[in-house]
Design a protein around this motif. Structure first.
Motif, PDB file in Angstrom:
ATOM      1  N   LEU A  81       0.749  -1.356   0.087  1.00  0.00           N
ATOM      2  CA  LEU A  81      -0.037   0.044  -0.017  1.00  0.00           C
ATOM      3  C   LEU A  81       0.795   1.266  -0.045  1.00  0.00           C
ATOM      4  N   LEU A  82       1.887   1.246   0.701  1.00  0.00           N
ATOM      5  CA  LEU A  82       2.993   2.381   0.710  1.00  0.00           C
ATOM      6  C   LEU A  82       3.876   2.266  -0.239  1.00  0.00           C
ATOM      7  N   GLY A  83       4.055   1.393  -1.219  1.00  0.00           N
ATOM      8  CA  GLY A  83       4.989   1.369  -2.293  1.00  0.00           C
ATOM      9  C   GLY A  83       6.309   1.406  -1.901  1.00  0.00           C
ATOM     10  N   MET A  84       6.664   0.476  -1.000  1.00  0.00           N
ATOM     11  CA  MET A  84       7.895   0.585  -0.342  1.00  0.00           C
ATOM     12  C   MET A  84       8.836  -0.396  -1.223  1.00  0.00           C
ATOM     13  N   GLY A  85       8.391  -1.147  -2.173  1.00  0.00           N
ATOM     14  CA  GLY A  85       9.475  -1.863  -2.764  1.00  0.00           C
ATOM     15  C   GLY A  85       9.565  -3.344  -2.479  1.00  0.00           C
ATOM     16  N   PRO A  86       9.899  -4.494  -3.264  1.00  0.00           N
ATOM     17  CA  PRO A  86      10.181  -5.583  -3.147  1.00  0.00           C
ATOM     18  C   PRO A  86      10.814  -6.115  -1.900  1.00  0.00           C
ATOM     19  N   HIS A  87      11.686  -5.245  -1.094  1.00  0.00           N
ATOM     20  CA  HIS A  87      12.249  -5.608   0.074  1.00  0.00           C
ATOM     21  C   HIS A  87      11.408  -5.600   1.133  1.00  0.00           C
ATOM     22  N   TYR A  88      10.027  -5.233   1.053  1.00  0.00           N
ATOM     23  CA  TYR A  88       9.181  -5.149   2.136  1.00  0.00           C
ATOM     24  C   TYR A  88       8.066  -6.320   1.843  1.00  0.00           C
ATOM     25  N   LEU A  89       8.465  -7.129   0.878  1.00  0.00           N
ATOM     26  CA  LEU A  89       7.204  -8.077   0.582  1.00  0.00           C
ATOM     27  C   LEU A  89       7.849  -9.587   1.230  1.00  0.00           C
ATOM     28  N   PHE A  90       6.852 -10.112   2.053  1.00  0.00           N
ATOM     29  CA  PHE A  90       7.046 -11.179   2.438  1.00  0.00           C
ATOM     30  C   PHE A  90       5.748 -12.215   2.484  1.00  0.00           C
ATOM     31  N   TYR A  91       5.224 -12.089   1.220  1.00  0.00           N
ATOM     32  CA  TYR A  91       3.870 -12.769   0.774  1.00  0.00           C
ATOM     33  C   TYR A  91       4.131 -14.139   1.084  1.00  0.00           C
ATOM     34  N   GLU A  92       5.355 -14.666   0.452  1.00  0.00           N
ATOM     35  CA  GLU A  92       5.577 -16.194   0.317  1.00  0.00           C
ATOM     36  C   GLU A  92       5.983 -16.577   1.828  1.00  0.00           C
ATOM     37  N   THR A  93       6.336 -16.019   2.595  1.00  0.00           N
ATOM     38  CA  THR A  93       6.799 -16.226   3.986  1.00  0.00           C
ATOM     39  C   THR A  93       5.373 -16.504   4.617  1.00  0.00           C
ATOM     40  N   ALA A  94       4.337 -15.590   4.542  1.00  0.00           N
ATOM     41  CA  ALA A  94       2.963 -15.928   5.205  1.00  0.00           C
ATOM     42  C   ALA A  94       2.360 -17.131   4.425  1.00  0.00           C
ATOM     43  N   ALA A  95       2.663 -17.353   3.126  1.00  0.00           N
ATOM     44  CA  ALA A  95       1.839 -18.414   2.766  1.00  0.00           C
ATOM     45  C   ALA A  95       2.658 -19.724   2.904  1.00  0.00           C
ATOM     46  N   ALA A  96       4.164 -19.683   2.814  1.00  0.00           N
ATOM     47  CA  ALA A  96       4.823 -20.782   3.098  1.00  0.00           C
ATOM     48  C   ALA A  96       4.490 -21.285   4.601  1.00  0.00           C
ATOM     49  N   ILE A  97       4.330 -20.555   5.684  1.00  0.00           N
ATOM     50  CA  ILE A  97       3.907 -20.779   6.931  1.00  0.00           C
ATOM     51  C   ILE A  97       2.691 -21.591   7.133  1.00  0.00           C
ATOM     52  N   ILE A  98       1.721 -21.179   6.737  1.00  0.00           N
ATOM     53  CA  ILE A  98       0.438 -21.743   6.596  1.00  0.00           C
ATOM     54  C   ILE A  98       0.221 -23.048   5.779  1.00  0.00           C
ATOM     55  N   THR A  99       0.863 -23.055   4.430  1.00  0.00           N
ATOM     56  CA  THR A  99       1.072 -24.357   3.846  1.00  0.00           C
ATOM     57  C   THR A  99       1.795 -25.571   4.288  1.00  0.00           C
ATOM     58  N   LEU A 100       2.813 -25.072   5.036  1.00  0.00           N
ATOM     59  CA  LEU A 100       3.854 -26.199   5.528  1.00  0.00           C
ATOM     60  C   LEU A 100       3.083 -26.722   6.842  1.00  0.00           C
TER      61      LEU A 100
END
Length: 319
Positions: A81-100
């Motif tokens: 939302l704040l356009g802070m760039g890829p270094h602030y994106l951890f969507y794969e972390t959230a998804a991996a936690i749940i899926t594993l």
């Protein structure tokens, strides 16, 4: 849940594979659209379970899973939302936690289910056809086949050589050699004659007898053994009660450690990103607590494997 979440999570992880040109996955909105279904599924399962445990004052492992995934998802959403760039994106972390964790739960359920097959086979062995004896008004004997599930106490049966005893009964006439290993474990046949009892599920190896039913199939010795073992799998032995008590203390302690980790990293290093990721790491590493998750599975698997080997436990605490 694991099957539903896996494709979304695998797609999110692709941009981390070296040599793959996945620039389109760097788009925060694409990552959000892939992560959102996984996060929603995770909160539907882990979130509700965690909230219920908090309401009862006994926080479980799902609280840690929910908090770890929510922290990663919330941080990534704010970065998008704040356009802070890829270094602030951890969507794969959230998804991996749940899926594993879903995958771990699936493996536990599968191992427990596989051990139930021995009990199901034991239960299926009770379902046989019986030769019922009836007499007409002129006292003529008639023999007709019936399913043993319809037998009642007092019914007359004819059991021949090579047939399975359809229900617990008492011999009125005849003599037979009987294999009772399904119940007693004794491989050598035993001789049974008039007034002796026959155990439902045992096998007539030689001879023919007439007997009357003493217990319906649902009340037989074999049925009671199956029910006892099933009940034992649902019991909580002392070690599991201890695990539940430890888990109730463990979760708040882990939450405290995660907060201290965040505060220490934030105030010492003055870096929100590192502080958040390290506190998430504490939550994620702690959440699949061996005692909280593995103890019930180990007990169920132990009871099932024992049943498959012919050893039956009537109480989980005995195991």
């Amino acid at each position: 849940y694991a099957i539903f979440c896996a494709p979304f999570t695998l797609l999110l992880m692709l941009h981390m594979v070296p040599g793959l040109s996945m620039n389109w996955l760097q788009n925060p909105w694409i990552q959000l659209s892939l992560c959102a279904p996984v996060y929603a599924a995770g909160m539907h399962y882990f979130g509700r379970s965690g909230l219920n445990s908090l309401r009862h004052g006994l926080p479980n492992m799902n609280v840690l899973v929910s908090l770890g995934a929510t922290a990663a998802f919330g941080y990534s959403l704010a970065g998008s939302l704040l356009g802070m760039g890829p270094h602030y994106l951890f969507y794969e972390t959230a998804a991996a936690i749940i899926t594993l964790v879903f995958f771990g739960n699936y493996m536990e359920d599968a191992s427990i289910e596989s051990t139930q097959r021995a009990l199901h086979q034991l239960a299926r062995s009770q379902k046989v056809m019986a030769h019922m004896i009836a007499y007409d008004d002129e006292h003529h004997e008639h023999i007709f086949p019936v399913d043993n599930s319809s037998l009642r106490s007092g019914d007359l049966l004819l059991i021949r050589s090579g047939e399975q005893v359809p229900a617990d009964c008492k011999i009125l006439w005849g003599e037979a050699t009987v294999n009772e290993s399904i119940i007693t474990g004794e491989s050598l046949p035993v001789t049974r004659k008039s007034k002796d009892r026959l155990i439902g599920g045992s096998l007539i190896t030689d001879g023919t007898v007439k007997a009357y039913v003493t217990a319906a199939a649902s009340d037989s010795v074999l049925a009671n053994i199956v029910n006892l073992v099933k009940r034992a799998q649902g019991e909580k032995p002392p070690v599991q009660l201890l695990a539940d008590k430890i888990s109730a203390v463990f979760v708040p302690v882990v939450l405290g450690i995660a907060l201290v980790t965040f505060a220490g990293n934030y105030f010492v290093l003055h870096q929100v990103r590192e502080a958040l990721m390290r506190s998430i790491a504490v939550l994620v590493i702690a959440c699949p607590c061996a005692m909280g998750l593995a103890t019930p599975a180990a007990i169920a698997v132990g009871l099932g494997r024992a049943a498959r080997s012919g050893v039956l436990f009537r109480h989980a605490r005995s195991l």
